[in-house]
Scaffold this active site. Structure first.
Site, PDB file in Angstrom:
ATOM      1  CE  LYS A  90      -3.941  -1.971   2.556  1.00 33.35           C
ATOM      2  NZ  LYS A  90      -4.984  -1.734   1.537  1.00 33.35           N
ATOM      3  NE  ARG A 114     -10.961  -9.653  -2.358  1.00 28.49           N
ATOM      4  CZ  ARG A 114     -11.353  -8.698  -3.178  1.00 28.49           C
ATOM      5  NH1 ARG A 114     -11.648  -8.979  -4.439  1.00 28.49           N
ATOM      6  NH2 ARG A 114     -11.463  -7.469  -2.762  1.00 28.49           N
TER       7      ARG A 114
END
Ligand code: BES
Ligand code: MN
Ligand code: ZN
Length: 495
Positions: free
Chosen positions: A276, A350
């Protein structure tokens, strides 16, 4: 019960109770206003309120707190008028908000003894209002000062809530248990990633198991491997803090089937190799908010002895980019046999949930609700006040939304068209772990749905926007909100 240094006590209305407190709090909505007379507060207070209301028509705005001072038996007493809306606005949800604002005013005024009165609590059937009011007082007083040296706890504030609610004491006891759980979840979220690691999530779960007599099972790296849970392993392999899957079971309804609450427990999300940008990366200490909500909820469910069977599954890992980390392009085989092409190592939530929801199904859950700070896309879609629901069962989704309405947590269901699933198709594997930006919140949810066993009802809650608050308002305090904890408790109650 004492929560966040606030002690709430319920009592039938008693005129003498108006004499000793240093602060009287009157909760008012426009329609309730004429009934203030019935509260039998002193004539001076009555008059002061009436004169004040003549000049301030805005006093009913939800959460507005107006500070007046009255003379009571040669003593100055603070009088707080707290707006609770007009007409349809006067709901338990708004009372919870207003109470949160009111309690911070009490703390600011260094009040040690307060009396709360509201015309709307003077009826036996107002349990929901009393519960919301009590929760708002407890939760609005939350602070997080664990890491501030020399910070001294604020003094205890004892609040008497005058009410005629049937079994009011029991209602307030439940509100205390729920608020303590939400505060517990907030603490887990607010603690940084070097403090809350997957190992710490294990010890927290173990404490809960001990305290509430829950069954507990820990799958460490070896056991995850033995179960072919390569998706959660892949996410955790770039960190020294090893991944784990924690399952807690609460059996309050004999042999009836289990509902599973499955939480994303990424104790820190750097993004991994798909790292990030550095601005605000520290906020990703909150990426275990889903697991926090699930753990907080099962503690309250057990403490309240709700007649339901619930399992909590916490999928814990740290997403870091060391030399052993998974790479973009990697293909991993999840426990249910489906292969995943890793487009982005930052779509890690996920992946841990893929194995976790599969495990919940394998453990016999007939209903699975997963909760996760899954996407930033949910903020673009719905903002910071509303969580997204993606489900394979509209009835279950509706139940979640209803539970949210009752607890002051807002949800919106997104469409899960089969066409949306197309975007997850990979050239080389069964699924892509990311379908890019369009409908990112929907495709993220649908990915998880691919790991639900056929016939199992499932709803996915994306709390990427709601898990933290940028500012303190109502019963929410800047930082971790504990969003979802109250919804899950209510859902367990509704089952
Ligand atoms: N934990 C983040 C989602 C997130 C980001 C929540 C910012 C709240 C604020 C999640 O693991 C993530 O990084 N999601 C990616 C998914 C993308 C790579 C498909 C995202 O939302 O950018
Ligand atoms: Mn991520
Ligand atoms: Zn994440």
């Amino acid at each position: 019960m004492i929560v966040n240094n606030i002690e709430c006590i319920g009592r039938k209305f008693n005129e003498a109770d108006f004499l000793s407190p240093d602060c009287i709090v009157i909760m008012l909505c426009r329609e309730c206003q004429p009934a203030v007379r019935k509260l039998r507060i002193t004539d001076d207070a009555q008059k002061t309120i009436e004169l004040y209301l003549q000049n301030r028509p805005d006093i009913y705005d939800v959460g507005e707190v107006h500070c007046l001072t009255v003379l009571n038996n040669d003593k100055l007493q603070q009088l707080l008028l707290v707006g609770c809306g007009s007409g349809k606005e006067c709901t338990p949800t708004n009372i919870r908000k207003a109470a949160g604002s009111a309690v911070r005013k009490l703390k600011e005024l260094r009040c040690s003894k307060a009396l709360v009165a509201a015309p709307l609590l003077m009826k036996a059937e107002r349990a929901h209002y009393l519960q919301a009011l009590t929760e708002g007082l407890y939760l609005g007083a939350y602070t997080f000062e664990e890491f501030k040296s020399g910070s001294k706890q604020s003094a205890l504030c004892s609040i008497t809530i005058a009410n005629d609610v049937a079994e009011g004491q029991k209602v307030m006891e439940a509100a205390g248990i729920i608020s303590a759980s939400v505060s517990y979840t907030r603490n887990l979220i607010n603690r940084p990633g070097n403090v809350v690691t997957p190992a710490v999530m294990i010890s927290e779960a173990e404490q809960a198991a001990q305290q509430y007599g829950l069954e507990i099972e820990i799958l460490d790296e070896q056991l995850l491997a033995a179960n072919n849970m390569n998706a959660i392993l892949a996410v955790g392999q770039g960190s020294h803090n090893k991944p784990c899957l924690i399952t807690l079971k609460y059996q309050g309804a004999g042999g009836s089937p289990f509902t599973a609450f499955v939480g994303k427990g990424i104790t820190f999300d750097s993004g991994g190799i798909s790292i990030k940008p550095d601005d605000n990366m520290g906020e990703m200490k909150d990426d275990m908010s889903g697991a926090g909500a699930v753990l907080g909820a099962i503690r309250a469910i057990a403490a309240l002895k709700l007649p339901c069977n619930v399992m909590a599954v916490l999928a814990c890992a740290e997403n870091m980019p060391d030399g052993n980390a998974q790479r973009p392009g990697d293909i991993v085989k999840a426990a249910n046999g489906k292969t995943i092409e890793v487009v982005s190592t930052d779509a890690e939530g996920r992946m841990v949930l893929a194995d976790a929801v599969w495990y919940a199904c394998k453990q016999g859950a007939v209903r699975v609700i997963d909760i996760a700070t899954l996407t930033g896309a949910v903020i673009i879609a719905l903002g910071k006040e509303t969580a997204a629901v993606v489900a394979n069962d509209d009835e279950l989704a509706a139940k979640v939304i209803k539970a949210g309405k009752m607890t002051g947590e807002s949800y919106w269901q997104l469409p899960s068209l089969p066409e949306c699933r197309e975007a997850l198709k990979s050239d080389t594997a069964d699924l892509l772990n990311s379908a890019g930006r369009p409908g990112g919140c929907i495709t993220g949810g649908l990915f998880i749905g691919e790991f639900i066993e056929p016939g199992v009802a499932w709803a996915h809650l994306d709390i990427g926007g709601t898990s933290t608050a940028d500012k303190t308002t109502g019963f929410k305090v800047k930082g971790g909100t504990g969003f979802g904890t109250m919804t899950l408790i209510k859902l367990a109650e509704m089952l």
